[in-house]
Design a protein around this motif. Structure first.
Motif, PDB file in Angstrom:
ATOM      1  N   ALA A 211       0.838  -1.206   0.000  1.00  0.00           N
ATOM      2  CA  ALA A 211       0.000   0.000   0.000  1.00  0.00           C
ATOM      3  C   ALA A 211       0.865   1.245   0.000  1.00  0.00           C
ATOM      4  N   LEU A 212       0.303   2.335  -0.561  1.00  0.00           N
ATOM      5  CA  LEU A 212       0.971   3.632  -0.602  1.00  0.00           C
ATOM      6  C   LEU A 212      -0.022   4.697  -0.154  1.00  0.00           C
ATOM      7  N   ALA A 213       0.391   5.516   0.801  1.00  0.00           N
ATOM      8  CA  ALA A 213      -0.425   6.654   1.242  1.00  0.00           C
ATOM      9  C   ALA A 213       0.219   7.937   0.749  1.00  0.00           C
ATOM     10  N   LEU A 214      -0.540   8.737   0.015  1.00  0.00           N
ATOM     11  CA  LEU A 214      -0.074  10.027  -0.500  1.00  0.00           C
ATOM     12  C   LEU A 214      -0.812  11.111   0.277  1.00  0.00           C
ATOM     13  N   VAL A 215      -0.115  11.722   1.255  1.00  0.00           N
ATOM     14  CA  VAL A 215      -0.753  12.707   2.137  1.00  0.00           C
ATOM     15  C   VAL A 215      -0.068  14.064   2.036  1.00  0.00           C
ATOM     16  N   MET A 216       0.446  14.388   0.846  1.00  0.00           N
ATOM     17  CA  MET A 216       0.982  15.724   0.625  1.00  0.00           C
ATOM     18  C   MET A 216      -0.161  16.733   0.712  1.00  0.00           C
ATOM     19  N   PRO A 217       0.136  17.982   1.121  1.00  0.00           N
ATOM     20  CA  PRO A 217      -0.937  18.972   1.267  1.00  0.00           C
ATOM     21  C   PRO A 217      -1.414  19.589  -0.034  1.00  0.00           C
ATOM     22  N   ASP A 218      -1.002  19.047  -1.184  1.00  0.00           N
ATOM     23  CA  ASP A 218      -1.381  19.584  -2.494  1.00  0.00           C
ATOM     24  C   ASP A 218      -2.068  18.484  -3.293  1.00  0.00           C
ATOM     25  N   ASP A 219      -3.314  18.731  -3.730  1.00  0.00           N
ATOM     26  CA  ASP A 219      -4.084  17.714  -4.452  1.00  0.00           C
ATOM     27  C   ASP A 219      -3.414  17.291  -5.754  1.00  0.00           C
TER      28      ASP A 219
ATOM     29  N   LEU B 195      -0.958  -1.965  -6.605  1.00  0.00           N
ATOM     30  CA  LEU B 195      -0.780  -1.261  -5.339  1.00  0.00           C
ATOM     31  C   LEU B 195      -2.114  -0.724  -4.817  1.00  0.00           C
ATOM     32  N   ARG B 196      -2.302  -0.787  -3.508  1.00  0.00           N
ATOM     33  CA  ARG B 196      -3.451  -0.110  -2.890  1.00  0.00           C
ATOM     34  C   ARG B 196      -3.043   1.334  -2.616  1.00  0.00           C
ATOM     35  N   LEU B 197      -3.875   2.278  -3.078  1.00  0.00           N
ATOM     36  CA  LEU B 197      -3.584   3.701  -2.925  1.00  0.00           C
ATOM     37  C   LEU B 197      -4.531   4.332  -1.916  1.00  0.00           C
ATOM     38  N   VAL B 198      -3.977   5.136  -1.028  1.00  0.00           N
ATOM     39  CA  VAL B 198      -4.760   5.955  -0.107  1.00  0.00           C
ATOM     40  C   VAL B 198      -4.329   7.393  -0.349  1.00  0.00           C
ATOM     41  N   ILE B 199      -5.233   8.219  -0.864  1.00  0.00           N
ATOM     42  CA  ILE B 199      -4.872   9.552  -1.337  1.00  0.00           C
ATOM     43  C   ILE B 199      -5.607  10.609  -0.529  1.00  0.00           C
ATOM     44  N   ARG B 200      -4.867  11.614  -0.099  1.00  0.00           N
ATOM     45  CA  ARG B 200      -5.445  12.755   0.616  1.00  0.00           C
ATOM     46  C   ARG B 200      -5.860  13.810  -0.413  1.00  0.00           C
TER      47      ARG B 200
ATOM     48  N   GLY C  34     -11.703  14.456  -5.882  1.00  0.00           N
ATOM     49  CA  GLY C  34     -11.508  13.158  -5.247  1.00  0.00           C
ATOM     50  C   GLY C  34     -12.386  12.075  -5.829  1.00  0.00           C
ATOM     51  N   TYR C  35     -13.655  12.401  -6.132  1.00  0.00           N
ATOM     52  CA  TYR C  35     -14.550  11.416  -6.737  1.00  0.00           C
ATOM     53  C   TYR C  35     -14.031  10.971  -8.095  1.00  0.00           C
TER      54      TYR C  35
END
Length: 588
Positions: free
Chosen positions: A97-105, A122-127, A134-135
């Motif tokens: 899994a990869l989490a992308l939590v940068m403050p810029d969309d 890969l499982r993606l978790v995006i902020r 996002g949708y």
């Protein structure tokens, strides 16, 4: 092409058993640049030896982000660009899994596309701050969760500023539950107790029901919503509110004093002049006075000294009066238009909420308060902040200035406000603004955003600022759960903590397979609120604790982070006793 869930589960299990560089634990990667990257890494690192964790951060980090290298077992990589080269160096190929939590969309979206080229499964978790974007992003990737930390925590800040509960409603199969105070719901509506107070200041989270102290009116419960929930209280908007604000904006205090002094001098001088000339009646003295004030009088040499002095003063006052009137009219029109358009804050307000910091969270708080009909004054140090345009669109009065300055707070009418919400990203600025506001208004309700939980508790004790919250602490559990593919239904903010509503599936061969349901319950950690038998959608919302669990039973729980983590481990089988060679084919 969609990925079969059974195949994905097999791939995930096989990855854990493959001898990759002597370490067969699943690999997780987190990318971020602010406080959330640390809190999420800390949340995942608490999983112990079950995962490998790599964190990618910029070369220069914000000063409010603690030292990531202090976290046990975390590999830190510094890179200023999230591209394929960076991801390959971080070992993303084969990661779970990869989490992308940068403050810029946009940065997060670009990074997700690069990551997919390196590891398609890969499982993606995006902020994402922009929910509309996002949708669309969610549809681009097969296995993707898009979360907004601002949307998660904004209701908690709004509720705290109004002295109410966060408006949390969660739809479950066959029912909707919400957070309420015990005295506001009937006993049969209570699903479980969230907090219990002993009356002496001590509050227990998710207490054991039989061992609960005497019920206190302020205790929070998770209750079933029956019928339509009451709508949030809205302030009545008077039809002439905008006009009144415009008039107050037009009356600049200093300019008003100058005009008033000039008018008094004009009136007194006119009275003296009329008296010296022995004018009778009302009209002639007023006529001569006004005519003289505008500079149309002639010099009268035969007039006595008193009359001449009065005429001289009146002429000079008239010269000053005309520019002052012109300035007052021009400034009044400009200020009125700005006030009506929300361009800046002018004038005095009462019973409003002051929101400091118009970043992601502040913008969400601003929108929700306006939706509730609450008067708001917004403050930010930068005109380039994300929420400045939103404030202008919503016609919210705006002050560009440093909220740590007492003058800026006074300009926002902090003394007559109902609450101060400080949600900038700088802890020192936030605390200074809160203390300055308390100096002006000792009884003011202050909702303070702080990153460090320990710091927040010490602020509570030292400065009596009882409402302090950490955005990253409230949001991190949901991001971590999404990475671990846990079925988290909702995150409920309770004080400075987060309670998770989640589904936990019992896997065959796990410690819970064949155990009674009561074995799941842990005071202060996990509460069972429902059970769905294997293969059934119907949920029993009052399950018998003696019920023996079976493979694929689904348990609905309210749990804290550590409790949910321990429960998932109980519901999972031990590692596969397989020894696969280097030639194992994951696509088989």
């Amino acid at each position: 092409m969609s990925v079969d869930p059974a195949r994905r589960s097999l791939v995930s299990r096989l990855r854990q058993t493959l001898p990759g560089n002597g370490d067969n634990r699943p690999h997780f990667v987190v990318c971020g640049a602010d406080a959330l990257v640390y809190t999420l890494a800390e949340e995942l690192a608490n999983a112990g030896h079950r995962i490998r964790l790599t964190v990618i951060v910029p070369t220069v980090l914000r000063r409010d982000v603690p030292d990531l290298t202090a976290l046990r077992g975390v590999r830190v990589i510094r890179a200023d660009r999230l591209d394929e080269r960076t991801f390959r160096a971080a070992g993303l190929d084969g990661a779970a899994a990869l989490a992308l939590v940068m403050p810029d969309d946009v940065v997060n979206l670009h990074a997700a596309l690069c990551a997919q080229a390196v590891e398609p499964d890969l499982r993606l978790v995006i902020r994402m701050f922009n929910t509309g974007l996002g949708y669309g992003v969610r549809r681009l990737f097969e296995d993707c969760a898009v979360l907004s930390d601002a949307s998660m925590v904004a209701p908690a800040f709004v509720a705290a500023s109004l002295g109410d509960l966060a408006p949390t409603h969660v739809r479950l199969p066959g029912r909707t539950v919400h957070v309420a105070r015990r005295e506001n719901v009937r006993p049969e509506q209570v699903v479980c107790t969230l907090t219990a107070s002993d009356g002496n200041g001590r509050v227990d989270l998710l207490p054991d029901e039989p061992a609960m102290p005497a019920q206190q009116p302020g205790d929070l419960v998770l209750a079933e919503a029956r019928g339509q929930a009451p709508a949030p209280a809205r302030r009545r908007r008077r039809p002439f509110t905008s006009l009144g604000r415009a008039l107050r904006a037009a009356l600049n205090r200093k300019l008003g004093i100058a005009v008033l002094v000039t008018l008094v001098i004009t009136a007194l001088s006119g009275g003296v002049l009329a008296h010296s000339l022995h004018y009778a009646g009302f009209w002639k003295p007023v006529y001569v006075t006004l005519l003289t004030a505008v500079g149309s009088s002639d010099v009268e040499e035969n007039r006595n000294a008193v009359g001449q002095a009065a005429q001289l003063i009146l002429t000079i006052a008239g010269l000053a009066l005309l520019p002052l009137i012109t300035a007052a009219v021009v400034e009044g029109m400009v200020n009125a238009r700005l006030a009506l358009a929300g361009g800046r804050f002018t004038g005095r307000r009462e019973d409003h909420v002051v929101v400091v910091g118009l970043g992601n969270v502040g913008t969400r708080v601003l929108r929700q308060l306006v939706d509730l009909g609450i008067d708001v004054v917004a403050v930010d140090i930068s005109r380039e902040a994300r929420g400045v345009k939103v404030a202008e669109q919503l016609r919210v009065p705006l002050i560009i200035g440093d909220a740590a300055s007492e003058d800026v707070l006074r300009q926002a009418s902090i003394a007559t406000s109902r609450a101060l919400v400080v949600v900038s990203t700088d802890d020192v600025t936030n605390l200074q603004a809160a203390l300055n506001a308390r100096a002006v208004s000792p009884d003011l309700r202050v909702v303070l955003r702080l990153f460090d939980d320990d710091f927040a508790q010490r602020v509570d004790t030292a400065f009596n600022i009882a409402i302090s919250r950490s955005v990253s602490r409230l949001a991190a559990p949901a991001f971590a759960a999404a990475m671990l593919e846990r079925d988290v239904i909702a995150t409920i903010p309770v004080d400075r903590h987060a309670v998770l509503l989640a589904n936990v599936r019992v896997t065959g061969g796990s410690p819970l397979d064949g155990a009674p349901l009561s074995q799941i319950e842990r005071a202060g950690s996990v509460r069972v609120i429902g059970l769905a038998a294997a293969g059934q959608e119907w949920v029993d919302w009052a399950p018998d604790p003696r019920r023996v669990l079976a493979t694929d039973d689904r348990v609905v729980v309210a749990a804290r982070r550590a409790g949910l983590r321990a429960l998932v481990e109980q519901a999972s089988p031990p590692p596969l006793p397989l020894e696969l060679g280097e030639s194992a084919d994951l696509d088989a």
